[in-house]
Design a protein around this motif. Structure first.
Motif, PDB file in Angstrom:
ATOM      1  N   ASN A  28      -2.310   2.749   0.151  1.00 38.12           N
ATOM      2  CA  ASN A  28      -2.632   2.007  -1.070  1.00 38.12           C
ATOM      3  C   ASN A  28      -3.831   1.082  -0.849  1.00 38.12           C
ATOM      4  N   GLN A  29      -3.857   0.371   0.284  1.00 42.07           N
ATOM      5  CA  GLN A  29      -4.980  -0.526   0.575  1.00 42.07           C
ATOM      6  C   GLN A  29      -6.293   0.243   0.693  1.00 42.07           C
ATOM      7  N   PHE A  30      -6.220   1.432   1.264  1.00 35.37           N
ATOM      8  CA  PHE A  30      -7.415   2.274   1.367  1.00 35.37           C
ATOM      9  C   PHE A  30      -7.954   2.620  -0.018  1.00 35.37           C
ATOM     10  N   THR A  31      -7.070   3.051  -0.927  1.00 36.21           N
ATOM     11  CA  THR A  31      -7.544   3.422  -2.267  1.00 36.21           C
ATOM     12  C   THR A  31      -8.067   2.212  -3.026  1.00 36.21           C
ATOM     13  N   VAL A  32      -7.434   1.056  -2.844  1.00 34.50           N
ATOM     14  CA  VAL A  32      -7.930  -0.158  -3.511  1.00 34.50           C
ATOM     15  C   VAL A  32      -9.315  -0.510  -2.975  1.00 34.50           C
ATOM     16  N   HIS A  33      -9.492  -0.423  -1.666  1.00 35.51           N
ATOM     17  CA  HIS A  33     -10.780  -0.767  -1.054  1.00 35.51           C
ATOM     18  C   HIS A  33     -11.868   0.233  -1.439  1.00 35.51           C
ATOM     19  N   GLU A  34     -11.559   1.509  -1.373  1.00 36.66           N
ATOM     20  CA  GLU A  34     -12.565   2.543  -1.613  1.00 36.66           C
ATOM     21  C   GLU A  34     -12.797   2.856  -3.089  1.00 36.66           C
ATOM     22  N   PHE A  35     -11.720   2.850  -3.883  1.00 32.85           N
ATOM     23  CA  PHE A  35     -11.815   3.278  -5.275  1.00 32.85           C
ATOM     24  C   PHE A  35     -11.575   2.146  -6.281  1.00 32.85           C
ATOM     25  N   LYS A  36     -11.324   0.958  -5.772  1.00 32.40           N
ATOM     26  CA  LYS A  36     -11.141  -0.241  -6.602  1.00 32.40           C
ATOM     27  C   LYS A  36      -9.940  -0.158  -7.540  1.00 32.40           C
ATOM     28  N   GLN A  37      -8.952   0.646  -7.166  1.00 32.01           N
ATOM     29  CA  GLN A  37      -7.713   0.683  -7.946  1.00 32.01           C
ATOM     30  C   GLN A  37      -6.581   1.187  -7.075  1.00 32.01           C
ATOM     31  N   SER A  38      -5.386   0.764  -7.436  1.00 29.75           N
ATOM     32  CA  SER A  38      -4.192   1.145  -6.693  1.00 29.75           C
ATOM     33  C   SER A  38      -3.792   2.579  -7.039  1.00 29.75           C
ATOM     34  N   ILE A  39      -3.040   3.189  -6.159  1.00 27.45           N
ATOM     35  CA  ILE A  39      -2.500   4.523  -6.423  1.00 27.45           C
ATOM     36  C   ILE A  39      -1.495   4.406  -7.560  1.00 27.45           C
ATOM     37  N   GLU A  40      -1.480   5.385  -8.443  1.00 28.76           N
ATOM     38  CA  GLU A  40      -0.464   5.430  -9.493  1.00 28.76           C
ATOM     39  C   GLU A  40       0.651   6.376  -9.106  1.00 28.76           C
ATOM     40  N   SER A  41       0.291   7.612  -8.776  1.00 25.31           N
ATOM     41  CA  SER A  41       1.297   8.569  -8.328  1.00 25.31           C
ATOM     42  C   SER A  41       0.623   9.686  -7.543  1.00 25.31           C
ATOM     43  N   TYR A  47       3.650   4.476  -7.412  1.00 27.35           N
ATOM     44  CA  TYR A  47       3.359   3.151  -6.877  1.00 27.35           C
ATOM     45  C   TYR A  47       3.201   2.155  -8.017  1.00 27.35           C
ATOM     46  N   ILE A  48       3.661   0.938  -7.769  1.00 26.04           N
ATOM     47  CA  ILE A  48       3.317  -0.193  -8.638  1.00 26.04           C
ATOM     48  C   ILE A  48       2.962  -1.357  -7.717  1.00 26.04           C
ATOM     49  N   PHE A  49       1.747  -1.855  -7.876  1.00 24.63           N
ATOM     50  CA  PHE A  49       1.278  -2.995  -7.090  1.00 24.63           C
ATOM     51  C   PHE A  49       1.392  -4.241  -7.947  1.00 24.63           C
ATOM     52  N   GLU A  50       2.007  -5.277  -7.411  1.00 24.35           N
ATOM     53  CA  GLU A  50       2.136  -6.554  -8.100  1.00 24.35           C
ATOM     54  C   GLU A  50       1.201  -7.547  -7.413  1.00 24.35           C
ATOM     55  N   PRO A  51      -0.023  -7.720  -7.949  1.00 30.43           N
ATOM     56  CA  PRO A  51      -1.023  -8.542  -7.255  1.00 30.43           C
ATOM     57  C   PRO A  51      -0.656 -10.022  -7.155  1.00 30.43           C
ATOM     58  N   SER A  52       0.070 -10.552  -8.119  1.00 30.95           N
ATOM     59  CA  SER A  52       0.380 -11.989  -8.078  1.00 30.95           C
ATOM     60  C   SER A  52       1.244 -12.352  -6.882  1.00 30.95           C
ATOM     61  N   LEU A  53       2.043 -11.411  -6.389  1.00 38.33           N
ATOM     62  CA  LEU A  53       2.880 -11.653  -5.217  1.00 38.33           C
ATOM     63  C   LEU A  53       2.446 -10.821  -4.012  1.00 38.33           C
ATOM     64  N   ASP A  54       1.460  -9.971  -4.211  1.00 40.16           N
ATOM     65  CA  ASP A  54       0.994  -9.045  -3.182  1.00 40.16           C
ATOM     66  C   ASP A  54       2.150  -8.173  -2.677  1.00 40.16           C
ATOM     67  N   LEU A  55       2.925  -7.667  -3.639  1.00 38.95           N
ATOM     68  CA  LEU A  55       4.039  -6.775  -3.333  1.00 38.95           C
ATOM     69  C   LEU A  55       3.707  -5.360  -3.798  1.00 38.95           C
ATOM     70  N   LEU A  56       4.181  -4.399  -3.050  1.00 37.60           N
ATOM     71  CA  LEU A  56       4.003  -3.007  -3.397  1.00 37.60           C
ATOM     72  C   LEU A  56       5.379  -2.384  -3.570  1.00 37.60           C
ATOM     73  N   PHE A  57       5.582  -1.771  -4.727  1.00 35.17           N
ATOM     74  CA  PHE A  57       6.826  -1.088  -5.047  1.00 35.17           C
ATOM     75  C   PHE A  57       6.528   0.404  -5.088  1.00 35.17           C
ATOM     76  N   VAL A  58       7.329   1.194  -4.379  1.00 35.76           N
ATOM     77  CA  VAL A  58       7.122   2.637  -4.348  1.00 35.76           C
ATOM     78  C   VAL A  58       8.465   3.320  -4.544  1.00 35.76           C
ATOM     79  N   ILE A  59       8.435   4.367  -5.352  1.00 39.46           N
ATOM     80  CA  ILE A  59       9.617   5.195  -5.569  1.00 39.46           C
ATOM     81  C   ILE A  59       9.217   6.640  -5.298  1.00 39.46           C
TER      82      ILE A  59
END
Length: 173
Positions: A37-50, A60-72
């Motif tokens: 996820n960090q790679f895609t945010v750094h390279e593509f400026k957005q979090s992975i969706e699925s 994936y759901i990234f919660e930036p206010s808490l810097d939490l990553l939720f994955v199912i």
């Protein structure tokens, strides 16, 4: 269905709950998921969706206010939209319950993850509610199909009664 709740900065697995019989090392997978996820945010400026990987669908759901990553993750027969909706419910419940605790950790977090263990029960309750809903939906679909078949039989009966010669009708009956 597998659920990961992770500290996105450190890749630390805060909570993992699995309903699938897949042998995985939850901590290694947590590190991989956050790094990916960090790679895609750094390279593509957005979090992975699925993504689809290893026979599973991952959302994936990234919660930036808490810097939490939720994955199912779940089998591919479950749509990404359904998984996103389920993960959103889990995320909202988790944040509602643990936001203040998580914010208060600061940089001195001691790694006591047992704090989050009771949340496994919340995930289990949600999971079994979703499974019950799937059963009810399947049952409703079956009864809808049964109603259509009944209507077809009614039309055939009406045609045979009104349009056919009585000798032919008696043979069919």
């Amino acid at each position: 269905m597998n659920i990961w709740i992770m500290d996105n900065r450190k890749g630390v697995n805060l909570l993992f709950k699995s309903f699938l019989q897949i042998p995985v090392d939850k901590d290694i997978i947590s590190g991989l998921l956050t790094a990916f996820n960090q790679f895609t945010v750094h390279e593509f400026k957005q979090s992975i969706e699925s993504i689809e990987m290893a026979g599973l669908r991952w959302v994936y759901i990234f919660e930036p206010s808490l810097d939490l990553l939720f994955v199912i993750s779940d089998t591919k027969d479950i749509s990404a939209d359904t998984l996103f909706w389920r993960l959103s419910n889990i995320k909202e419940s988790f944040i509602q319950r643990y936001e203040q605790t998580y914010r208060n950790r600061g940089d001195r977090w001691e790694g006591n993850l047992a704090t989050f263990d009771p949340f496994e029960e919340v995930i289990e309750d949600l999971y079994f509610q979703w499974k019950d809903a799937e059963i009810m939906t399947s049952l409703a679909d079956f009864f809808n199909l049964l109603g259509i078949v009944q209507q077809i039989f009614n039309y055939f009966y009406k045609i045979m009664k009104e349009e056919m010669v009585s000798a032919m009708r008696e043979r069919i009956f």
